[in-house]
Design a protein around this motif. Structure first.
Motif, mmCIF file in Angstrom:
data_model
loop_
_atom_site.group_PDB
_atom_site.id
_atom_site.type_symbol
_atom_site.label_atom_id
_atom_site.label_comp_id
_atom_site.label_asym_id
_atom_site.label_seq_id
_atom_site.Cartn_x
_atom_site.Cartn_y
_atom_site.Cartn_z
ATOM 1 N N VAL A 19 -20.614 -23.834 60.377
ATOM 2 C CA VAL A 19 -19.175 -23.946 60.625
ATOM 3 C C VAL A 19 -18.520 -25.112 59.888
ATOM 4 O O VAL A 19 -17.386 -25.447 60.143
ATOM 5 C CB VAL A 19 -18.858 -24.034 62.139
ATOM 6 C CG1 VAL A 19 -19.033 -22.678 62.794
ATOM 7 C CG2 VAL A 19 -19.711 -25.080 62.813
ATOM 8 N N GLY A 20 -19.279 -25.729 58.957
ATOM 9 C CA GLY A 20 -18.629 -26.726 58.098
ATOM 10 C C GLY A 20 -17.580 -26.020 57.278
ATOM 11 O O GLY A 20 -17.602 -24.791 57.156
ATOM 12 N N PRO A 21 -16.610 -26.743 56.728
ATOM 13 C CA PRO A 21 -15.565 -26.047 55.980
ATOM 14 C C PRO A 21 -16.110 -25.376 54.730
ATOM 15 O O PRO A 21 -16.993 -25.905 54.059
ATOM 16 C CB PRO A 21 -14.589 -27.167 55.610
ATOM 17 C CG PRO A 21 -15.383 -28.406 55.658
ATOM 18 C CD PRO A 21 -16.451 -28.198 56.695
ATOM 19 N N ILE A 22 -15.572 -24.222 54.432
ATOM 20 C CA ILE A 22 -15.859 -23.568 53.163
ATOM 21 C C ILE A 22 -15.229 -24.407 52.052
ATOM 22 O O ILE A 22 -14.091 -24.876 52.185
ATOM 23 C CB ILE A 22 -15.254 -22.142 53.168
ATOM 24 C CG1 ILE A 22 -16.051 -21.233 54.101
ATOM 25 C CG2 ILE A 22 -15.187 -21.566 51.765
ATOM 26 C CD1 ILE A 22 -17.451 -20.917 53.618
ATOM 27 N N VAL A 23 -15.978 -24.602 50.985
ATOM 28 C CA VAL A 23 -15.461 -25.396 49.874
ATOM 29 C C VAL A 23 -15.534 -24.589 48.579
ATOM 30 O O VAL A 23 -16.218 -23.559 48.511
ATOM 31 C CB VAL A 23 -16.256 -26.714 49.716
ATOM 32 C CG1 VAL A 23 -16.086 -27.604 50.931
ATOM 33 C CG2 VAL A 23 -17.740 -26.453 49.433
ATOM 34 N N LEU A 24 -14.810 -25.066 47.579
ATOM 35 C CA LEU A 24 -14.882 -24.479 46.237
ATOM 36 C C LEU A 24 -15.560 -25.507 45.345
ATOM 37 O O LEU A 24 -15.127 -26.666 45.291
ATOM 38 C CB LEU A 24 -13.480 -24.162 45.714
ATOM 39 C CG LEU A 24 -12.724 -23.070 46.475
ATOM 40 C CD1 LEU A 24 -11.277 -22.965 45.951
ATOM 41 C CD2 LEU A 24 -13.428 -21.721 46.325
ATOM 42 N N VAL A 25 -16.631 -25.082 44.674
ATOM 43 C CA VAL A 25 -17.361 -25.992 43.792
ATOM 44 C C VAL A 25 -16.939 -25.694 42.360
ATOM 45 O O VAL A 25 -17.151 -24.582 41.862
ATOM 46 C CB VAL A 25 -18.882 -25.780 43.942
ATOM 47 C CG1 VAL A 25 -19.642 -26.703 43.001
ATOM 48 C CG2 VAL A 25 -19.315 -26.024 45.383
ATOM 49 N N SER A 26 -16.321 -26.671 41.720
ATOM 50 C CA SER A 26 -15.937 -26.474 40.315
ATOM 51 C C SER A 26 -16.940 -27.201 39.427
ATOM 52 O O SER A 26 -17.514 -28.230 39.808
ATOM 53 C CB SER A 26 -14.505 -26.947 40.059
ATOM 54 O OG SER A 26 -14.310 -28.243 40.580
ATOM 55 N N SER A 27 -17.152 -26.619 38.257
ATOM 56 C CA SER A 27 -18.170 -27.164 37.358
ATOM 57 C C SER A 27 -17.726 -26.958 35.910
ATOM 58 O O SER A 27 -16.805 -26.171 35.639
ATOM 59 C CB SER A 27 -19.511 -26.471 37.613
ATOM 60 O OG SER A 27 -19.367 -25.067 37.524
ATOM 61 N N ALA A 28 -18.389 -27.640 34.997
ATOM 62 C CA ALA A 28 -18.066 -27.502 33.570
ATOM 63 C C ALA A 28 -19.280 -27.846 32.734
ATOM 64 O O ALA A 28 -20.057 -28.743 33.093
ATOM 65 C CB ALA A 28 -16.905 -28.421 33.188
ATOM 66 N N HIS A 29 -19.423 -27.095 31.636
ATOM 67 C CA HIS A 29 -20.484 -27.427 30.687
ATOM 68 C C HIS A 29 -20.127 -26.823 29.327
ATOM 69 O O HIS A 29 -19.741 -25.657 29.257
ATOM 70 C CB HIS A 29 -21.838 -26.884 31.167
ATOM 71 C CG HIS A 29 -22.993 -27.371 30.360
ATOM 72 N ND1 HIS A 29 -23.249 -28.713 30.170
ATOM 73 C CD2 HIS A 29 -23.964 -26.708 29.675
ATOM 74 C CE1 HIS A 29 -24.334 -28.856 29.424
ATOM 75 N NE2 HIS A 29 -24.778 -27.653 29.101
ATOM 76 N N LYS A 30 -20.258 -27.629 28.294
ATOM 77 C CA LYS A 30 -20.002 -27.182 26.919
ATOM 78 C C LYS A 30 -18.695 -26.389 26.792
ATOM 79 O O LYS A 30 -18.681 -25.265 26.273
ATOM 80 C CB LYS A 30 -21.183 -26.355 26.409
ATOM 81 C CG LYS A 30 -22.454 -27.198 26.224
ATOM 82 C CD LYS A 30 -23.515 -26.453 25.463
ATOM 83 C CE LYS A 30 -24.677 -27.386 25.146
ATOM 84 N NZ LYS A 30 -25.884 -26.713 24.715
ATOM 85 N N GLY A 31 -17.615 -26.931 27.328
ATOM 86 C CA GLY A 31 -16.295 -26.320 27.180
ATOM 87 C C GLY A 31 -15.995 -25.186 28.144
ATOM 88 O O GLY A 31 -14.877 -24.674 28.190
ATOM 89 N N GLU A 32 -16.994 -24.782 28.935
ATOM 90 C CA GLU A 32 -16.774 -23.693 29.903
ATOM 91 C C GLU A 32 -16.588 -24.300 31.295
ATOM 92 O O GLU A 32 -17.282 -25.241 31.670
ATOM 93 C CB GLU A 32 -18.000 -22.779 29.908
ATOM 94 C CG GLU A 32 -17.878 -21.591 30.835
ATOM 95 C CD GLU A 32 -19.205 -20.833 31.007
ATOM 96 O OE1 GLU A 32 -19.182 -19.814 31.690
ATOM 97 O OE2 GLU A 32 -20.225 -21.282 30.466
ATOM 98 N N THR A 33 -15.632 -23.730 32.068
ATOM 99 C CA THR A 33 -15.471 -24.186 33.454
ATOM 100 C C THR A 33 -15.770 -23.021 34.393
ATOM 101 O O THR A 33 -15.732 -21.862 33.983
ATOM 102 C CB THR A 33 -14.031 -24.678 33.727
ATOM 103 O OG1 THR A 33 -13.126 -23.595 33.495
ATOM 104 C CG2 THR A 33 -13.673 -25.880 32.877
ATOM 105 N N ASN A 34 -16.056 -23.341 35.639
ATOM 106 C CA ASN A 34 -16.310 -22.273 36.608
ATOM 107 C C ASN A 34 -16.009 -22.777 38.025
ATOM 108 O O ASN A 34 -15.878 -23.978 38.264
ATOM 109 C CB ASN A 34 -17.764 -21.795 36.509
ATOM 110 C CG ASN A 34 -17.966 -20.466 37.211
ATOM 111 O OD1 ASN A 34 -17.023 -19.672 37.353
ATOM 112 N ND2 ASN A 34 -19.163 -20.194 37.673
ATOM 113 N N ILE A 35 -15.901 -21.802 38.948
ATOM 114 C CA ILE A 35 -15.685 -22.122 40.367
ATOM 115 C C ILE A 35 -16.531 -21.173 41.204
ATOM 116 O O ILE A 35 -16.609 -19.978 40.904
ATOM 117 C CB ILE A 35 -14.213 -21.917 40.810
ATOM 118 C CG1 ILE A 35 -13.227 -22.509 39.791
ATOM 119 C CG2 ILE A 35 -13.984 -22.520 42.193
ATOM 120 C CD1 ILE A 35 -11.765 -22.196 40.100
#
Ligand SMILES: Cc1cc2nc3c(=O)[nH]c(=O)nc-3n(C[C@H](O)[C@H](O)[C@H](O)COP(=O)(O)O)c2cc1C
Length: 185
Positions: A19-35
């Motif tokens: 029941v911890g809050p849902i989070v969004l993990v953002s990341s980046a590598h070699k010019g690419e980003t993601n969530i």
């Protein structure tokens, strides 16, 4: 109060513990980003500020974070719930999630992964311990910089109960505060 109880499948105890809050993990590598969307995280230490995150090895985020050793943990609120689910049901292998979901990447101060501007809080993380990655897909991160909105004091965070059911954070109270020993607050 005494509850009448029945046997419950152990693989479903997550319905009560997760029941911890849902989070969004953002990341980046070699010019690419993601969530990616993440519910399986755990606070592990105050200082340094450590958070354990289970990031499945099948996720594109796993590859990006394993290579870059960094991420940002972003805290979304109820208004972003539709986006949170959609982000969790798509892969950055096929789409640019910042563009697809009209989210604003903002430069972080200590890491290369971007902050998600629309989120209530953003925690910049560096990988502190990778020894559980091989066995459990658990990355232990140190939060090296935190950005938190000045208001509201209690954001309407979203909490996953499994099986498509969410809980929105509700009542806040200091009713039991006086029972804490000062060091335990
Ligand atoms: C509510 C919710 C919670 C999730 N929690 C996790 C989690 O804790 N760990 C995980 O690896 N995936 C979790 N997922 C699944 C990922 O968000 C999903 O696989 C995502 O699409 C991965 O994206 P990527 O391939 O772009 O990295 C969750 C999804 C939802 C909808």
């Amino acid at each position: 109060m005494s509850y009448k109880k029945k046997d419950f499948p152990t693989h479903n105890v997550r319905r009560f513990l997760e029941v911890g809050p849902i989070v969004l993990v953002s990341s980046a590598h070699k010019g690419e980003t993601n969530i990616m969307t993440m519910g399986w995280h755990m606070v592990m230490e105050f200082s340094p500020s450590l958070v354990g995150c289970l990031i499945s090895s099948g996720n594109h985020s796993f590859e990006i974070i394993k290579a870059s050793r960094q991420c940002v943990i972003n805290l979304p609120t109820e208004d972003l719930a539709t986006t949170v689910v959609k982000i969790g049901n798509t892969s950055g292998r096929n789409i640019d999630k910042f563009k697809t979901f009209a989210l604003t990447p903002k430069p972080a101060e200590q890491v290369r992964a971007p902050l998600i501007d629309e989120c209530y809080a953003n925690f910049e993380c560096r990988l502190s311990d990778s020894s559980w990655v091989g066995k459990y897909n658990v990355f232990v991160f140190e939060v090296v910089k935190a950005h938190v909105a000045a208001s509201p004091k209690y954001p309407k965070t979203i909490h996953y109960r499994g099986d498509g059911e969410f809980m929105i954070s509700g009542e806040n109270t200091s009713r039991w505060r006086r029972l804490f020993r000062p060091g335990m607050l």
